[in-house]
Every structure is written in structure tokens, then in C-alpha cells.
Design an enzyme around this catalytic site. Sequence first.
Site, short mmCIF file in Angstrom:
data_model
loop_
_atom_site.label_atom_id
_atom_site.label_comp_id
_atom_site.label_asym_id
_atom_site.label_seq_id
_atom_site.Cartn_x
_atom_site.Cartn_y
_atom_site.Cartn_z
CB CYS A 199 -9.28 3.62 8.73
SG CYS A 199 -8.59 3.95 7.11
CB CYS A 244 -7.78 7.28 8.97
SG CYS A 244 -7.29 5.96 7.84
CB SER A 265 0.40 6.26 1.72
OG SER A 265 1.64 6.55 2.33
N GLY A 266 2.42 7.42 -0.69
CA GLY A 266 3.13 8.65 -1.02
C GLY A 266 4.00 9.12 0.12
N GLY A 297 3.27 0.29 5.65
CA GLY A 297 4.36 0.95 6.35
C GLY A 297 4.14 1.11 7.83
N GLY A 339 0.85 -1.17 0.00
CA GLY A 339 0.00 0.00 0.00
C GLY A 339 0.89 1.23 0.00
CG ASP A 363 6.66 5.63 7.77
OD1 ASP A 363 7.88 5.81 7.94
OD2 ASP A 363 5.78 6.16 8.48
CG MET A 397 -5.67 1.86 -1.25
SD MET A 397 -5.87 1.10 0.40
CE MET A 397 -4.24 1.37 1.10
#
Length: 362
Positions: A101, A197, A12-13, A125, A10, A16, A36
Site C-alpha cells: 500500500c 491498510c 488521514s484524519g 505521518g 496526506g 499523526d 484519500m
Amino acid sequence: MSPQSKIIVGLSGGVDSSVSAYLLLEQGFQVEALFMKNWDEDDDDEYCSASEDLADAQQVADLLGIKLHTVNFSHEYWEDVFEHFLSEHKKGRTPNPDVLCNQRIKFKAFLDYAKDLGADKIATGHYARIANENGKYFLKAGVDGNKDQSYFLHLLNQDQLSQSLFPLGEIDKKEVREIAKNQQFGNADKKDSTGICFIGERPFSEFLTTFLPKEKGDIIDQDGSFIKHHNGLPFYTIGQRKGLEIGGGFGDSQEPWFVADKLVESNKIVAVQGDHQMLYHNTLVADDVHWIDEEPQFPLNCSAKIRYRQISQDCSVNIKDDGTIHVNFNDPQRAITPGQSIVFYNSDICLGGSVIKSRANE
């Protein structure tokens, strides 16, 4: 697990998840990434970071030479997380959306989607660890005590843990940033995300007013004397200081005021001055308990956290006939907050957790 196993991270940008992808590649896994989007903000929203985060994720994926998938889980997030978040606030409780979440989005919707893409496991992460002993999975705190995120992961079950990896569990944040700099990741110094989140760092009260009406009521002191009006129970939490805006002329000293209680039926807030005894309680009642492994034997002597980054507190846990959990702490706890999670530990093993329903002194 075979080095040729396909792992979908995953991405996220953030730094981590980026370093997690790098570490998995270094271990020889076949790695792909999934970005996502879970909140349908407008691109011109001043708090919108989705496009920036996607660009950061793509830069890392390009550097690592891995495929980046994208998906929009906004519908799932609204139905499975955000509606519950609003419902709890309407009841005067203070929910923790990050916990739900993780259970419903990151380790359900994302996991299912990744499996459809052919993943053997997913990775995130998070600063936590997973141990497997004879086919039984344990969630353990990350070695970086300042970043340990097992608190937010306590609703995961055996199946979810068996299909997940936490590559950062054994290292600390400083090392993560050093790896990112060495790999020339553009997000190496990117600020850690905070706030709700997937929604981000918006002014909380201002954001809530978009979804919840302001129902003004009274702020009173411990003796019931009127102090001022409040803007609505959902906009305050137990232990809160900032935002009360109680000026001079009230109280016997210059000590600050804190929210000590929220009286839902009368729509009142009780405020106290200084480190008042009303802020402390020895016991709490919790419901919706979840155990990562089998239900333990009671009474259970363990430690618990009533908020993220709190030092674990020794306690005794009992279960009642109605299924509620009663927790008695060795030392009184400050600002026990209904709606928040209490998470149980045996040393560095996370046992599970429950939602705080009420608090009391015994």
C-alpha cells in the site's frame, strides 16, 4: 529546499498526519492537504470510518487554514494491493498489505496526484526519517523506537524518497499528542488505526470469507494425528494461537496450541503445543528483493526484522543464482511466516527488504 516550497500532506484524519501538517506550516512551507479514500465501503457499514475520518481531517485543515483536497483511489487500491493480498492468501501465505500500500498508493498514486496539483514534495505521518548525502537518499528508523515504521516503507526507491518528507521522524508519539492538544485538534486522543491498510479494524476471518471460500481441512499434531477440522488455510497464520479452539483431551499438558505449519498441497495445518521447537527456524529463503540503494556485496552481515516492532536480529544474507535471498540468523527465530516481509538494517538505516518464501533449519 526553499521554505516557499509547496508540500501536500496526506491527511488521514488521524493525529499523526495532522501534526505533520502543523509542523510543516511552522517551518514556513506552503502547505495543502489531501484526503484519500481507498476502500469503497458502504456508509452504513458498521466498520466504515471514511466519513468520520474526512470530518476529522477537515476540522484540522480548517484550524490550520489550509486547503483540503479529496481523491478516491479505490480502483488503484483494489488492482495494485487488494488483489495481490487475496492471491497470496489463496496460496497459503500471509501477506502484508501495508507494505504494498505504501509503495503503490501512498508513494505512487498519491505522489503523482500531488505533483499534478503542483506539489514540490509530499509528506505523511510516518515515524521514519530520510537522509540525503550527496544526492543519495537513505531511509532511517524513526527516533521513537516503539513507533518506527521504516519496516513498512522498505519498498520505497530513491525517486520516492527524494520527493517525500516525514515530519515526525525526530519526535515521539507522546509529543505528537501534546502538540495536537495544544492546537485543539479534535483527534488529539484518537486511537491509532490498526488492521488492514485503508480497510480498518474488521474481524479478519469474517472479512476474508467475503472474498475467499472456506475449504475445510484437517488440523494435525507434529506426529500426524488428527485433532479437528479447520475452516481454510487463508484464515490461519504461522504462530497463531487464538482461533484454533483446540479443547481438552489433546496433548500432554494444559499448554496452548499454536499453528506451526500450513501444508498447502494437502490442505492441512500442523499445530504444536507450547513453545515447541517446530515454531523456530534458523534460516529462511526470500524472493522479490528490493534494495533502497545499490545492491550490497554478499555475504551481507546485517540485522533484520521478520515482523513489525521486532527487535532487529543479527544475520548473514547471501544471494543465489536464481535471485533468491538466503538469510541465516545468529539465533533461531519464532514463527517465520511465508508471505511476510523481512526487512534489512545497518544500524538505523533501512537497506531494503524481501518477501519470505520458506523457512528451514540448517
